[in-house]
Design a protein around this motif. Structure first.
Motif, PDB file in Angstrom:
ATOM      1  N   ASN A 113       0.817  -1.208   0.000  1.00 33.03           N
ATOM      2  CA  ASN A 113       0.000   0.000   0.000  1.00 33.03           C
ATOM      3  C   ASN A 113       0.856   1.266   0.000  1.00 33.03           C
ATOM      4  N   ARG A 114       1.979   1.220   0.692  1.00 33.15           N
ATOM      5  CA  ARG A 114       2.862   2.392   0.740  1.00 33.15           C
ATOM      6  C   ARG A 114       3.390   2.737  -0.650  1.00 33.15           C
ATOM      7  N   TYR A 115       3.797   1.705  -1.392  1.00 29.96           N
ATOM      8  CA  TYR A 115       4.298   1.934  -2.756  1.00 29.96           C
ATOM      9  C   TYR A 115       3.200   2.518  -3.642  1.00 29.96           C
ATOM     10  N   LEU A 116       1.982   1.996  -3.479  1.00 34.04           N
ATOM     11  CA  LEU A 116       0.861   2.463  -4.288  1.00 34.04           C
ATOM     12  C   LEU A 116       0.603   3.947  -4.041  1.00 34.04           C
ATOM     13  N   ILE A 117       0.592   4.344  -2.768  1.00 28.87           N
ATOM     14  CA  ILE A 117       0.361   5.752  -2.430  1.00 28.87           C
ATOM     15  C   ILE A 117       1.468   6.624  -3.012  1.00 28.87           C
ATOM     16  N   GLU A 118       2.697   6.166  -2.916  1.00 27.54           N
ATOM     17  CA  GLU A 118       3.826   6.934  -3.445  1.00 27.54           C
ATOM     18  C   GLU A 118       3.695   7.126  -4.953  1.00 27.54           C
ATOM     19  N   PHE A 119       3.229   6.091  -5.647  1.00 28.31           N
ATOM     20  CA  PHE A 119       3.062   6.173  -7.100  1.00 28.31           C
ATOM     21  C   PHE A 119       1.931   7.136  -7.461  1.00 28.31           C
ATOM     22  N   LEU A 120       0.840   7.079  -6.721  1.00 31.42           N
ATOM     23  CA  LEU A 120      -0.307   7.931  -7.022  1.00 31.42           C
ATOM     24  C   LEU A 120      -0.020   9.388  -6.704  1.00 31.42           C
ATOM     25  N   GLU A 121       0.786   9.645  -5.672  1.00 32.83           N
ATOM     26  CA  GLU A 121       1.080  11.019  -5.259  1.00 32.83           C
ATOM     27  C   GLU A 121       1.854  11.792  -6.320  1.00 32.83           C
ATOM     28  N   VAL A 122       2.568  11.068  -7.188  1.00 34.47           N
ATOM     29  CA  VAL A 122       3.320  11.754  -8.248  1.00 34.47           C
ATOM     30  C   VAL A 122       2.550  11.736  -9.573  1.00 34.47           C
ATOM     31  N   GLY A 123       1.228  11.492  -9.514  1.00 33.96           N
ATOM     32  CA  GLY A 123       0.412  11.538 -10.728  1.00 33.96           C
ATOM     33  C   GLY A 123       0.487  10.289 -11.577  1.00 33.96           C
ATOM     34  N   GLY A 124       0.699   9.154 -10.941  1.00 28.73           N
ATOM     35  CA  GLY A 124       0.858   7.906 -11.690  1.00 28.73           C
ATOM     36  C   GLY A 124      -0.346   7.538 -12.533  1.00 28.73           C
ATOM     37  N   VAL A 125      -1.546   7.729 -12.004  1.00 28.89           N
ATOM     38  CA  VAL A 125      -2.760   7.362 -12.752  1.00 28.89           C
ATOM     39  C   VAL A 125      -2.879   8.177 -14.028  1.00 28.89           C
ATOM     40  N   LEU A 126      -2.681   9.487 -13.931  1.00 34.41           N
ATOM     41  CA  LEU A 126      -2.774  10.345 -15.114  1.00 34.41           C
ATOM     42  C   LEU A 126      -1.758   9.945 -16.182  1.00 34.41           C
ATOM     43  N   LYS A 173     -11.647   3.609  -3.281  1.00 31.89           N
ATOM     44  CA  LYS A 173     -11.135   4.974  -3.463  1.00 31.89           C
ATOM     45  C   LYS A 173     -10.182   5.066  -4.653  1.00 31.89           C
ATOM     46  N   PHE A 174      -9.526   3.958  -4.970  1.00 31.11           N
ATOM     47  CA  PHE A 174      -8.607   3.956  -6.106  1.00 31.11           C
ATOM     48  C   PHE A 174      -9.377   3.866  -7.430  1.00 31.11           C
ATOM     49  N   LYS A 175     -10.485   3.120  -7.419  1.00 28.33           N
ATOM     50  CA  LYS A 175     -11.354   3.088  -8.601  1.00 28.33           C
ATOM     51  C   LYS A 175     -11.926   4.481  -8.859  1.00 28.33           C
ATOM     52  N   GLU A 176     -12.321   5.146  -7.790  1.00 26.40           N
ATOM     53  CA  GLU A 176     -12.861   6.498  -7.931  1.00 26.40           C
ATOM     54  C   GLU A 176     -11.809   7.456  -8.472  1.00 26.40           C
ATOM     55  N   LEU A 177     -10.580   7.279  -8.047  1.00 27.31           N
ATOM     56  CA  LEU A 177      -9.496   8.141  -8.539  1.00 27.31           C
ATOM     57  C   LEU A 177      -9.324   7.979 -10.046  1.00 27.31           C
ATOM     58  N   ILE A 178      -9.362   6.737 -10.528  1.00 27.34           N
ATOM     59  CA  ILE A 178      -9.242   6.489 -11.972  1.00 27.34           C
ATOM     60  C   ILE A 178     -10.388   7.164 -12.717  1.00 27.34           C
ATOM     61  N   CYS A 179     -11.611   7.004 -12.212  1.00 31.46           N
ATOM     62  CA  CYS A 179     -12.780   7.592 -12.876  1.00 31.46           C
ATOM     63  C   CYS A 179     -12.751   9.117 -12.821  1.00 31.46           C
ATOM     64  N   GLU A 180     -12.304   9.668 -11.711  1.00 31.98           N
ATOM     65  CA  GLU A 180     -12.219  11.131 -11.570  1.00 31.98           C
ATOM     66  C   GLU A 180     -11.163  11.722 -12.503  1.00 31.98           C
ATOM     67  N   SER A 181     -10.249  10.900 -12.940  1.00 36.92           N
ATOM     68  CA  SER A 181      -9.186  11.349 -13.859  1.00 36.92           C
ATOM     69  C   SER A 181      -9.592  11.163 -15.318  1.00 36.92           C
ATOM     70  N   TYR A 182     -10.912  11.106 -15.582  1.00 29.05           N
ATOM     71  CA  TYR A 182     -11.461  10.854 -16.930  1.00 29.05           C
ATOM     72  C   TYR A 182     -10.985   9.520 -17.474  1.00 29.05           C
ATOM     73  N   GLY A 185     -20.311   4.316 -20.557  1.00 28.20           N
ATOM     74  CA  GLY A 185     -19.142   4.188 -21.419  1.00 28.20           C
ATOM     75  C   GLY A 185     -19.182   2.918 -22.241  1.00 28.20           C
ATOM     76  N   LEU A 186     -19.664   1.837 -21.659  1.00 24.09           N
ATOM     77  CA  LEU A 186     -19.797   0.569 -22.372  1.00 24.09           C
ATOM     78  C   LEU A 186     -20.853   0.668 -23.473  1.00 24.09           C
ATOM     79  N   ILE A 187     -21.953   1.351 -23.188  1.00 24.86           N
ATOM     80  CA  ILE A 187     -22.986   1.546 -24.212  1.00 24.86           C
ATOM     81  C   ILE A 187     -22.432   2.374 -25.372  1.00 24.86           C
ATOM     82  N   ALA A 188     -21.651   3.393 -25.029  1.00 27.68           N
ATOM     83  CA  ALA A 188     -21.075   4.258 -26.060  1.00 27.68           C
ATOM     84  C   ALA A 188     -20.110   3.506 -26.967  1.00 27.68           C
ATOM     85  N   LEU A 189     -19.575   2.390 -26.490  1.00 24.59           N
ATOM     86  CA  LEU A 189     -18.637   1.597 -27.288  1.00 24.59           C
ATOM     87  C   LEU A 189     -19.329   0.736 -28.343  1.00 24.59           C
TER      88      LEU A 189
END
Length: 442
Positions: A93-106, A138-147, A189-193
């Motif tokens: 979990n610590r590694y995951l937080i460190e990766f996300l804090e530097v904008g990893g998802v985007l 909360k991580f799924k929400e982060l991905i969705c919030e990042s478009y 999004g699935l319907i739009a596909l």
């Protein structure tokens, strides 16, 4: 004070980090190869032991280099695989937080949209997004919030690798579960596909939509038109998934428009078929394309779906009788421009004839003795034996089952004898259908 052993371990770590900092692309590639080989599948405590409690110092270097080179694609696959070792490790979990804090998802989402990045690199990016999504709500929400839904869906539609597309499906399936705040966004999004040009993307979207629909519960109105349009595909695997989704959708409040839409597809609009006729007159090569005209493909698929749904649930079959399904199936049987429509419509009609005595009587009368006997002896191959006059008889038929049912009802006839077996579980209330204008459905 640290022991000599600990000092030696720290010295090795510093030496390793200095080697990385001074290395060029080729050398770093070799370092990543060695890291992946040695550390694949290790837990977070094991990684800390490997790096003398300084694993995060190497991870920050990997994430920094990722932000620098991800647009060029150089060494990207190895770099993403190395980061994945950190993020997917047990107790990471610590590694995951460190990766996300530097904008990893985007960064991972942006990689999916880059044209100069290889498909293999994008697949590794998807796998990392899977790890993040599977780490909690909360991580799924982060991905969705990042478009993320839009980026992921667009990538699924454009990807040329079926293996990569299947990884994307896993990611979308993860995002639709345990994500109440954004599950509707994934569903839409699935319907739009569905209208996209990639058959594999359509197939996977339809599969995932079945799951998403059960999770979301409510129906989006556009799904009916979208899934009916998908029936115009040339790809049987896509058609199969569309019919499976239609089966599920009948359990929701779109049952009636869905059945109406299916039956309507049996008789393509005159303007669509007239376009084809004009094209044939001006271009002889168009004759070769008639079998692939989307409206005819829809017609054949609709006939197939109607047969599947009617055999699956007699109540559905009875409802379709009031939608003029018999008249329209016979019309499709007369379409000599598309033999598959004729064959599938004939098989569907065979079920209605064999199940409902009134339908048998009306069809027999409309076809005439000779054509009916051909139909009764081998419905599947009827299209091979009929001539143009018999096809015209079918195409111009005036069979009106709803009217016949209404007349029987007025005369006091027993509907169980007209519709078939007297099974209360099968006989349904069709008052809503009886109120429709018969002639408007012809």
């Amino acid at each position: 004070m640290t022991s000599i052993k600990e000092q030696a371990a720290i010295s090795r770590l510093l030496s390793f980090l200095q080697e990385w900092d001074k290395a060029g692309k080729v050398k770093r590639s070799h370092i990543l190869d060695s890291f992946i080989e040695i550390n694949q599948g290790k837990t977070a405590p094991e990684l800390e032991q490997e790096f003398s409690q300084g694993a995060s110092l190497f991870l920050v270097r990997l994430t920094t280099w990722l932000r620098i080179i991800y647009m060029t694609g150089s060494c990207l696959e190895k770099l993403l695989r190395s980061i994945n070792i950190f993020l997917s490790a047990v107790s990471s979990n610590r590694y995951l937080i460190e990766f996300l804090e530097v904008g990893g998802v985007l960064t991972l989402l942006e990689i999916l949209g880059l044209e100069n990045v290889k498909e293999e690199d994008k697949k590794e990016s998807v796998k990392l997004l899977q790890v993040i999504a599977n780490s909690g709500r909360k991580f799924k929400e982060l991905i969705c919030e990042s478009y993320g839904v839009r980026s992921i869906a667009e990538f699924l539609a454009k990807s040329k690798s079926e293996e990569t597309q299947e990884e994307v499906q896993v990611l979308l399936d993860s995002l639709v579960h345990g994500n109440p705040k954004y599950q509707n966004q994934v569903y839409k999004g699935l319907i739009a596909l569905l209208p996209c040009a990639s058959p594999k993307a359509q197939q996977l979207s339809l599969q995932t939509l079945r799951t998403a629909q059960s999770v979301v519960g409510t129906i989006h109105p556009s799904i009916v038109d979208c899934v009916l349009k998908v029936l115009g595909t040339m790809h049987l695997e896509v058609q199969y998934e569309a019919i499976e989704l239609i089966k599920d959708l009948l359990g929701y409040d779109v049952r009636r428009p869905l059945l109406q839409g299916l039956v309507a597809l049996l008789t393509p609009p005159a303007k669509e078929t007239s376009k084809l006729q004009r094209k044939i007159l001006t271009d002889a090569s168009a004759l070769q394309l008639t079998g692939h005209l989307p409206v005819f493909l829809q017609q054949a698929a609709a006939a197939k779906a109607i047969g599947v749904l009617a055999r699956r649930d007699l109540a559905v079959a009875e409802e379709m009788l009031y939608l003029h399904v018999v008249h329209r199936l016979m019309t499709a049987m007369g379409n000599m421009d598309h033999s598959n429509s004729q064959r599938l419509a004939s098989l569907a009609l065979q079920f209605f004839v064999q199940t409902f005595p009134l339908v048998e009587e009306q069809v027999h009368q409309a076809m005439g003795e000779e054509l009916y006997q051909l139909f009764a002896s081998n419905a599947e191959n009827l299209y091979l034996k009929m001539d143009s006059i018999q096809a015209d008889i079918l195409a111009s038929n005036k069979v009106n089952i709803p009217k016949a049912l209404r007349l029987c009802s007025v005369s006091g006839s027993n509907l169980s004898l007209i519709l078939g077996p007297d099974d209360p579980d099968h006989l349904v209330c069709v008052a809503d259908f009886e109120g429709e204008d018969d002639e408007s459905q012809e």
